[in-house]
Design a protein around this motif. Structure first.
Motif, PDB file in Angstrom:
ATOM      1  N   TYR A 116       0.839  -1.196   0.000  1.00 37.56           N
ATOM      2  CA  TYR A 116       0.000   0.000   0.000  1.00 37.56           C
ATOM      3  C   TYR A 116       0.871   1.241   0.000  1.00 37.56           C
ATOM      4  O   TYR A 116       2.067   1.208   0.279  1.00 37.56           O
ATOM      5  N   ARG A 117       0.246   2.359  -0.299  1.00 35.40           N
ATOM      6  CA  ARG A 117       0.877   3.670  -0.197  1.00 35.40           C
ATOM      7  C   ARG A 117      -0.178   4.653   0.302  1.00 35.40           C
ATOM      8  O   ARG A 117      -1.313   4.648  -0.160  1.00 35.40           O
ATOM      9  N   GLN A 118       0.217   5.481   1.260  1.00 39.89           N
ATOM     10  CA  GLN A 118      -0.690   6.477   1.832  1.00 39.89           C
ATOM     11  C   GLN A 118      -0.008   7.833   1.911  1.00 39.89           C
ATOM     12  O   GLN A 118       1.205   7.926   2.030  1.00 39.89           O
ATOM     13  N   CYS A 119      -0.835   8.882   1.846  1.00 40.32           N
ATOM     14  CA  CYS A 119      -0.393  10.225   2.197  1.00 40.32           C
ATOM     15  C   CYS A 119      -1.045  10.582   3.526  1.00 40.32           C
ATOM     16  O   CYS A 119      -2.254  10.393   3.699  1.00 40.32           O
ATOM     17  N   ASP A 157     -15.757  15.037  -1.436  1.00 38.03           N
ATOM     18  CA  ASP A 157     -14.553  14.461  -0.831  1.00 38.03           C
ATOM     19  C   ASP A 157     -13.434  14.297  -1.850  1.00 38.03           C
ATOM     20  O   ASP A 157     -12.252  14.397  -1.525  1.00 38.03           O
ATOM     21  N   GLY A 158     -13.821  14.003  -3.100  1.00 42.93           N
ATOM     22  CA  GLY A 158     -12.815  13.788  -4.140  1.00 42.93           C
ATOM     23  C   GLY A 158     -11.947  15.005  -4.391  1.00 42.93           C
ATOM     24  O   GLY A 158     -10.776  14.880  -4.758  1.00 42.93           O
ATOM     25  N   LEU A 159     -12.492  16.204  -4.183  1.00 43.72           N
ATOM     26  CA  LEU A 159     -11.704  17.424  -4.361  1.00 43.72           C
ATOM     27  C   LEU A 159     -10.522  17.454  -3.398  1.00 43.72           C
ATOM     28  O   LEU A 159      -9.386  17.740  -3.782  1.00 43.72           O
ATOM     29  N   LEU A 160     -10.799  17.149  -2.143  1.00 45.18           N
ATOM     30  CA  LEU A 160      -9.742  17.136  -1.135  1.00 45.18           C
ATOM     31  C   LEU A 160      -8.739  16.034  -1.431  1.00 45.18           C
ATOM     32  O   LEU A 160      -7.525  16.231  -1.306  1.00 45.18           O
ATOM     33  N   GLY A 161      -9.237  14.863  -1.820  1.00 48.21           N
ATOM     34  CA  GLY A 161      -8.352  13.745  -2.116  1.00 48.21           C
ATOM     35  C   GLY A 161      -7.389  14.056  -3.255  1.00 48.21           C
ATOM     36  O   GLY A 161      -6.188  13.764  -3.173  1.00 48.21           O
ATOM     37  N   ALA A 174      -6.401  16.993  -4.210  1.00 45.81           N
ATOM     38  CA  ALA A 174      -5.451  18.023  -3.780  1.00 45.81           C
ATOM     39  C   ALA A 174      -4.303  17.403  -2.988  1.00 45.81           C
ATOM     40  O   ALA A 174      -3.132  17.743  -3.197  1.00 45.81           O
ATOM     41  N   ILE A 175      -4.626  16.486  -2.081  1.00 44.45           N
ATOM     42  CA  ILE A 175      -3.579  15.842  -1.276  1.00 44.45           C
ATOM     43  C   ILE A 175      -2.700  14.958  -2.152  1.00 44.45           C
ATOM     44  O   ILE A 175      -1.475  14.901  -1.971  1.00 44.45           O
ATOM     45  N   ALA A 176      -3.303  14.263  -3.117  1.00 44.81           N
ATOM     46  CA  ALA A 176      -2.533  13.382  -3.997  1.00 44.81           C
ATOM     47  C   ALA A 176      -1.486  14.157  -4.786  1.00 44.81           C
ATOM     48  O   ALA A 176      -0.420  13.625  -5.117  1.00 44.81           O
ATOM     49  N   GLY A 177      -1.761  15.424  -5.084  1.00 41.80           N
ATOM     50  CA  GLY A 177      -0.820  16.218  -5.853  1.00 41.80           C
ATOM     51  C   GLY A 177       0.244  16.919  -5.015  1.00 41.80           C
ATOM     52  O   GLY A 177       1.146  17.566  -5.559  1.00 41.80           O
ATOM     53  N   LEU A 178       0.170  16.786  -3.695  1.00 40.57           N
ATOM     54  CA  LEU A 178       1.110  17.483  -2.817  1.00 40.57           C
ATOM     55  C   LEU A 178       2.576  17.082  -3.006  1.00 40.57           C
ATOM     56  O   LEU A 178       3.451  17.951  -3.022  1.00 40.57           O
ATOM     57  N   PRO A 179       2.901  15.777  -3.106  1.00 40.75           N
ATOM     58  CA  PRO A 179       4.325  15.434  -3.239  1.00 40.75           C
ATOM     59  C   PRO A 179       5.010  16.139  -4.396  1.00 40.75           C
ATOM     60  O   PRO A 179       6.163  16.576  -4.268  1.00 40.75           O
ATOM     61  N   GLY A 235       3.864  26.983   3.216  1.00 38.61           N
ATOM     62  CA  GLY A 235       2.988  27.426   4.291  1.00 38.61           C
ATOM     63  C   GLY A 235       1.644  27.888   3.756  1.00 38.61           C
ATOM     64  O   GLY A 235       0.595  27.597   4.345  1.00 38.61           O
ATOM     65  N   GLU A 236       1.656  28.622   2.642  1.00 41.15           N
ATOM     66  CA  GLU A 236       0.405  29.084   2.037  1.00 41.15           C
ATOM     67  C   GLU A 236      -0.418  27.901   1.539  1.00 41.15           C
ATOM     68  O   GLU A 236      -1.651  27.891   1.631  1.00 41.15           O
ATOM     69  N   LEU A 237       0.284  26.890   1.012  1.00 43.40           N
ATOM     70  CA  LEU A 237      -0.412  25.694   0.535  1.00 43.40           C
ATOM     71  C   LEU A 237      -1.103  24.977   1.690  1.00 43.40           C
ATOM     72  O   LEU A 237      -2.253  24.533   1.572  1.00 43.40           O
ATOM     73  N   ALA A 238      -0.435  24.875   2.838  1.00 45.36           N
ATOM     74  CA  ALA A 238      -1.031  24.227   4.008  1.00 45.36           C
ATOM     75  C   ALA A 238      -2.273  24.980   4.465  1.00 45.36           C
ATOM     76  O   ALA A 238      -3.287  24.370   4.820  1.00 45.36           O
ATOM     77  N   ALA A 239      -2.198  26.328   4.465  1.00 46.31           N
ATOM     78  CA  ALA A 239      -3.367  27.124   4.869  1.00 46.31           C
ATOM     79  C   ALA A 239      -4.534  26.882   3.924  1.00 46.31           C
ATOM     80  O   ALA A 239      -5.698  26.781   4.350  1.00 46.31           O
ATOM     81  N   SER A 240      -4.251  26.757   2.639  1.00 50.20           N
ATOM     82  CA  SER A 240      -5.307  26.499   1.651  1.00 50.20           C
ATOM     83  C   SER A 240      -5.940  25.134   1.871  1.00 50.20           C
ATOM     84  O   SER A 240      -7.157  24.977   1.742  1.00 50.20           O
ATOM     85  N   LEU A 241      -5.123  24.147   2.234  1.00 49.75           N
ATOM     86  CA  LEU A 241      -5.654  22.811   2.479  1.00 49.75           C
ATOM     87  C   LEU A 241      -6.527  22.784   3.730  1.00 49.75           C
ATOM     88  O   LEU A 241      -7.535  22.072   3.772  1.00 49.75           O
TER      89      LEU A 241
END
Length: 306
Positions: free
Chosen positions: A117-120, A149-153, A155-160, A172-178
């Motif tokens: 498996y792989r998780q963020c 929910d898919g919108l948040l998912g 967004a997180i998938a593209g973080l790396p 830091g700005e990205l974290a605030a947006s999330l």
């Protein structure tokens, strides 16, 4: 699935089993199944937030003593590859690729995987999302195919990839947006759940109105008609001032009271036509509700009671 992760964030852990490395950052983790050697992880700082990417094989983890870093943050888990199970706060869910769940950092949890498996894991400061019902949402799946929910998912998938191109300020700005996105997602879901509750109650009321004359109409039958348990539907009806049983009784009495004023049928016929099994039962219930026996009610001026 390739387990090796390209990261310069945790060089001190490179020569140690991956699970031992995790426990240095998350004290309280206990490996229940698996050897803790076949895996890898990377960590990225996003200002006050953190992003972890974890990849490993078949194992189960118990978290008995939540780490301080988890208690002070909201943990959002995105399942990227493979399938797993998360249990916490009396809830349990199956996670498929694209699904998410929240973790309550102050409560024990169990995580289990039957294959690679792989998780963020996104850790956001709790102070920025204090209005979120974390305990209620913990251990419940947020489905990746869901339009909200898919919108948040995604967004997180593209973080790396995003963090590799951003400097400290941008991260830091990205974290605030999330954090804002998580709050918005939660608010949308709560609003949609309120709509679902309203629709379910309205459908239950429509069923009651159609079958009110049937003496066999019961709260259990109404709940079954909505595909939920009686206790759950009773909780929804509580917002309308009572239980299903009280609603059925009230509607029968209201209709019977109207019929007594306009119909020439006997009291017994009115009672039976509105779901009461006997004239005596009807009379007792009627008097409790309207303060008069049915026969006396017929002689009262129109407009008394409701």
């Amino acid at each position: 699935m390739t387990l090796a992760l390209d990261s310069q964030q945790v060089p001190s852990d490179a020569s140690r089993p991956w699970f031992d490395g995790l426990t240095r950052h998350f004290p309280g983790l206990e490996l229940v199944r698996g050897d803790g050697r076949d895996g890898a992880f990377e960590r990225h700082e996003l200002g006050p937030a953190e992003l972890w990417v974890i990849a490993a094989h078949n194992h189960a983890i118990r978290h008995r003593l939540p780490a301080t870093c988890l208690r002070e943050r909201v943990s959002v888990v995105l399942q990227v590859e493979g399938e797993g199970r998360v249990a916490q706060a009396g809830h349990a869910c199956e996670l498929r690729p694209g699904d998410l769940t929240l973790i309550e950092g102050s409560a024990p949890m169990n995580v289990e995987f039957d294959g690679p498996y792989r998780q963020c894991l996104l850790l956001l400061p709790r102070r920025g999302v204090t209005d979120l019902p974390i305990a209620e949402a913990a251990g419940r799946a947020m489905r990746g195919e869901d339009p909200v929910d898919g919108l948040l998912g995604r967004a997180i998938a593209g973080l790396p990839d995003a963090v590799a191109r951003l400097g400290p300020v941008g991260r830091g700005e990205l974290a605030a947006s999330l954090g804002l996105m998580l709050r918005t997602t939660s608010a949308l879901q709560r609003g949609r759940e309120a709509v679902r509750r309203h629709v379910r109650v309205e459908r239950a009321i429509a069923l009651i109105e159609r079958e009110l004359a049937d003496p066999e109409l019961s709260p259990a039958r109404v709940a079954a008609g909505q595909g939920v348990g009686r206790r759950h539907l009773d909780a929804l009806f509580a917002a309308h001032g009572g239980s299903i049983e009280r609603w059925i009784q009230e509607r029968r009495l209201q209709r019977a009271a109207q019929a007594l004023r306009v119909s020439r049928e006997s009291v017994l016929e009115v009672a039976v036509a509105h779901g009461f099994r006997s004239a005596s039962h009807f009379a007792r219930a009627f008097r409790r509700r309207f303060g008069a026996v049915p026969s006396a009610w017929r002689g009262e001026p129109t407009g008394g009671g409701s």
